[in-house]
Design an enzyme around this catalytic site. Structure first.
Site: not given
Ligand code: GLN
Length: 540
Positions: A388, A514, A516
């Site tokens: 992410c 994500h 994970e």
């Molecule tokens: N801050 C980044 C976004 O909003 C990544 C978010 C995250 O890593 N969950 O796109």
């Protein structure tokens, strides 16, 4: 068959109630039952989405995009229970819907009270989970907090009513307590006696006890606990400290006969127990040889729970590769201040690592430290995994270091960057002020042929969960890929970039989602598995 098991806790928090409830879930599944897991959280937040990771650890995201308590992650790791918004119940949600109904006049002028209105709403939601799928056999309901807390009273009262209404063979209570050790090797049962009394004051007689203790308790102690608490001797279990892994807990409980007693109390015929996957996992655990050191470069390093699922997924990948994964926590702000990345991450550095992972995150603190880590990993061919925010860092780093755009950035960190390589979608820009623009929950990504992401999944169509607002900026696609950055996966309509990979690199991959959240000890996630395999190959 619809049976309910209420798991409550006493004496103090952090006894591993979630892990105990999940282990029971795994055991019942091993017996062929269809299990659903539910968490009741007494806090007034509607969900965990707005909670600071420092206070409450990671936010666990479900397929349907609910931002839930991290305990749901335990359920996902131990059991096959589908998890959605419905499996995470908070006081905030309960009051929100009761008050909404009251405002809409649905209570026909009645006075709205904790009993019956709040408790009915709680019972209704628990029953709804049981009804969702006609094949559900057992719903395990974990009640957050500790008996005696003001906040958990309505949940315990709802449990009491359900046990009474459903009958004791259809709804049972399991209470988890602590047996502390005082002086030297003196184990004390008094807090457990008091805790069960507190349950009885709520009108609930626990059917089973799980005692958290530093060691296995002897027979005499278990008999003493049983006689003071009105719990059958055979229904007193011990969750003792293990020096292996908490994933051994299902097997430890099985040895003690936990699932058998539960089935007996619920009047379910004993069935053959299939615990092969758990046994195989423990064999992998004991076969692990050598160590790989994985540096996690993030923001919330002091609190282990903030990246809980990431740490667990790395452990699972270690099992799959039969290697010990040592996690090296590196505060990205510290890396930002360091003279160079080498002095921290390099072989002679303060925190030498064999692989680097940048997990998700929000806000600008420490971003340059993360970029520094990415440059170092890319140039030195260190296996690298960006999740992410971690993928966005790879894109920013490529912009700054390969395309030489010194101001390449995400508009999350610099609104005025000329090279905004990560940004909001055009159509999002106006609605951001209204909030609720986060991309949440499950969606499909399609991998390009022969990309590393394709190899890992062995499949081009990938379903993973998102929780982010910013995206790879499409206007830079041509320059990014023209200069060699591999765009490895896209949304099915190709409108968004979902994954990037470094060329000429053993394993440098970032994903916008994500992974994970979907890794299990008995089934490591393919991306984590391949990342650790690459780190292991480097060490050997
Ligand atoms: N801050 C980044 C976004 O909003 C990544 C978010 C995250 O890593 N969950 O796109």
């Amino acid at each position: 068959m619809n049976k309910f098991i209420f798991v409550s806790g006493g004496v103090c928090s952090s006894l591993g109630k979630g892990v105990a409830a999940s282990s029971l879930g795994a055991l019942l599944e091993g017996r062929g039952l269809n299990v659903r897991m539910v968490k009741c959280d007494p806090y007034i937040n509607v969900d965990a989405g707005t909670m600071n990771p420092y206070q409450h650890g990671e936010v666990y995201v479900t397929d349907d995009g609910a931002e839930t308590d991290l305990d749901l992650g335990n359920y996902a790791r131990f059991t096959q229970s589908p998890l959605s918004r419905a499996n995470s119940i908070t006081t905030g949600q309960i009051y929100e819907s009761v008050i909404r109904n009251e405002r809409e006049g649905r209570f026909l002028g009645h006075t709205i009270q904790v009993i019956p209105h709040i408790t009915d709403e709680i019972k209704g939601r628990i029953t709804a989970v049981a009804k969702e799928d006609p094949d559900t056999d057992v719903v395990i309901v974990e009640i957050g907090g500790t008996v005696g807390d003001i906040e958990s009273i309505p949940f315990l009262e709802a449990a009491r009513q359900m046990i009474h209404e459903q009958g004791r063979s259809n709804a049972i209570s399991i209470h988890l307590t602590l047996i502390p050790e005082v002086a030297q090797h003196e184990l004390k049962t008094k807090p457990t006696q008091h805790s069960v009394k507190a349950m009885q004051e709520q009108g609930i007689q626990p059917d089973l006890l799980i005692c958290r203790a530093p060691v296995m308790l002897d027979d005499a102690t278990c008999r003493k606990i049983a006689s003071f608490t009105n719990v059958d001797y055979e229904a007193v279990f011990v969750s003792y400290d293990v020096d292996t892994t908490t994933y051994e807990l299902p097997l430890i409980f099985y040895e003690q006969g936990l699932d058998q007693v539960v089935l007996k109390k619920m009047g379910v015929e004993t069935r053959h127990a299939n615990l092969k996957p758990w046994k195989k996992m423990m064999e992998q655990f004991h076969r692990r040889k050598g160590t790989v050191r994985i540096g996690i470069v993030g923001k919330y390093m002091e609190l282990h729970d903030a990246y809980k699922s990431v740490y667990e997924a790395l452990f699972h990948a270690g099992l799959a590769n039969e290697v010990v994964v040592e996690i090296v926590k590196i505060d990205s702000a510290r890396l930002e201040e360091a003279a160079d990345a080498e002095s921290v991450l390099g072989a002679n550095g303060t925190s030498p690592v064999d692989g680097i992972l940048i997990p998700g995150g929000f806000g600008s603190r420490g971003i340059n430290g993360m970029v520094k880590a990415a440059t170092w990993a890319r140039e030195h061919k260190i296996p690298f995994f960006g999740i992410c925010l971690g993928m966005q860092i790879m894109v920013i780093e490529w912009g700054r270091e390969v395309l030489k755009w010194a101001d390449a950035d995400s508009t999350e960190f610099n609104q005025n960057a000329k090279h905004a390589v990560v940004s909001l979608l055009e159509e999002q820009i106006d609605i951001t002020n209204l909030g609720g623009t986060m991309r949440l929950g499950k969606s499909e990504s399609v991998a390009i042929n022969s990309s590393k992401i394709h190899t890992a999944y062995g499949e081009r169509h990938i379903f993973e969960r998102h929780r982010h607002r910013y995206e790879f900026a499409n206007k830079y696609r041509v320059e990014m890929s023209g200069s060699g950055l591999i765009l490895g996966a896209f949304t099915p309509d190709a409108s968004l970039v979902e994954s990037v990979e470094w060329p000429d690199h053993p394993w440098g991959l970032g994903v916008q989602f994500h992974p994970e959240f979907k890794s299990k000890p008995i089934a490591a996630h393919p991306l984590f598995r391949d990342f650790i395999a690459a780190a292991k190959a480097r060490v050997q």
